[in-house]
Design an enzyme around this catalytic site. Structure first.
Site, mmCIF file in Angstrom:
data_model
loop_
_atom_site.group_PDB
_atom_site.id
_atom_site.type_symbol
_atom_site.label_atom_id
_atom_site.label_comp_id
_atom_site.label_asym_id
_atom_site.label_seq_id
_atom_site.Cartn_x
_atom_site.Cartn_y
_atom_site.Cartn_z
ATOM 1 C CE1 TYR A 16 133.827 -2.647 29.494
ATOM 2 C CE2 TYR A 16 132.243 -1.793 31.078
ATOM 3 C CZ TYR A 16 132.532 -2.300 29.826
ATOM 4 O OH TYR A 16 131.524 -2.453 28.909
ATOM 5 C CD GLU A 38 126.512 -5.405 28.491
ATOM 6 O OE1 GLU A 38 125.693 -5.655 29.400
ATOM 7 O OE2 GLU A 38 127.422 -4.566 28.626
ATOM 8 C CD1 TRP A 46 130.477 -4.170 34.239
ATOM 9 C CD2 TRP A 46 129.532 -5.633 32.843
ATOM 10 N NE1 TRP A 46 131.258 -4.246 33.102
ATOM 11 C CE2 TRP A 46 130.702 -5.144 32.239
ATOM 12 C CE3 TRP A 46 128.770 -6.582 32.167
ATOM 13 C CZ2 TRP A 46 131.131 -5.561 30.983
ATOM 14 C CZ3 TRP A 46 129.204 -6.998 30.907
ATOM 15 C CH2 TRP A 46 130.371 -6.481 30.338
#
Length: 187
Positions: A16, A38, A46
């Protein structure tokens, strides 16, 4: 290759980081996806969200705001039971509410991209941080974005969430100067 420290936790995070994080995006659907992810991250790592990204795409109709805006209370109940996403009712309902807000933005003749990119005057802000400790959790721009989005009916868009979103979609280049990606995403 030297990378930002946060990207070293897993293969998924590294991929990512290397291919997507910090790359400027003006695509409304992608921006809706990243705003959703988010917001879902609030209070979580995350890596948890990244590992559930495929589940989110499936559960939320590939982030098509037209389809998501039509989700019913029955659909919400099924999503609360979906282990492929974070099963937080408030975050699920927020995604539906935000899809409706995206459509209202678009119906007013704006794009979601146009609304969001105005907070950086349409150009990525180029930061030159040397360590993660220098990177802020929120900025004047993310506070302004949060306030504007809330005024437009969006939820789960606090200043910290907005700043993480800005980093993800390339509104700010927060790759550390020691990271090989810093120069690559610099415009």
């Amino acid at each position: 290759m030297k990378r930002c420290d946060w990207a070293l936790g897993s293969e998924a995070e590294t991929l990512y980081h290397d291919t997507e994080w910090g790359v400027p995006s003006w695509d409304d659907r992608h921006l809706f996806e990243m705003l959703t992810l988010e917001g879902a991250q609030a209070g979580l790592s995350w890596s948890t969200i990244l590992n559930k990204r495929a589940g989110y795409r499936k559960a939320f109709a590939e982030f098509d705001p037209v389809k998501v805006a039509r989700f019913t209370p029955k659909k919400v109940e099924s999503l609360v039971l979906d282990s492929g996403i974070v099963r937080h009712r408030g975050k699920i309902e927020s995604t539906i509410k935000n899809a409706k807000a995206v459509l209202e933005v678009q119906d007013s003749g704006e794009s979601l991209a146009g609304l969001l990119w105005q907070f950086v005057d349409g150009e990525p802000l180029q930061h030159r941080y040397k360590s993660l400790s220098e990177v802020p959790a929120e900025t004047a721009e993310s506070k302004a974005m949060s306030k504007a989005l809330k005024k437009r009916g969006f939820t789960f868009v606090g200043p910290t969430t907005c700043y993480a979103f800005m980093q993800a979609v390339g509104m700010v280049n927060d790759h550390l100067t020691t990271c090989f990606r810093h120069k690559e995403v610099c415009t």
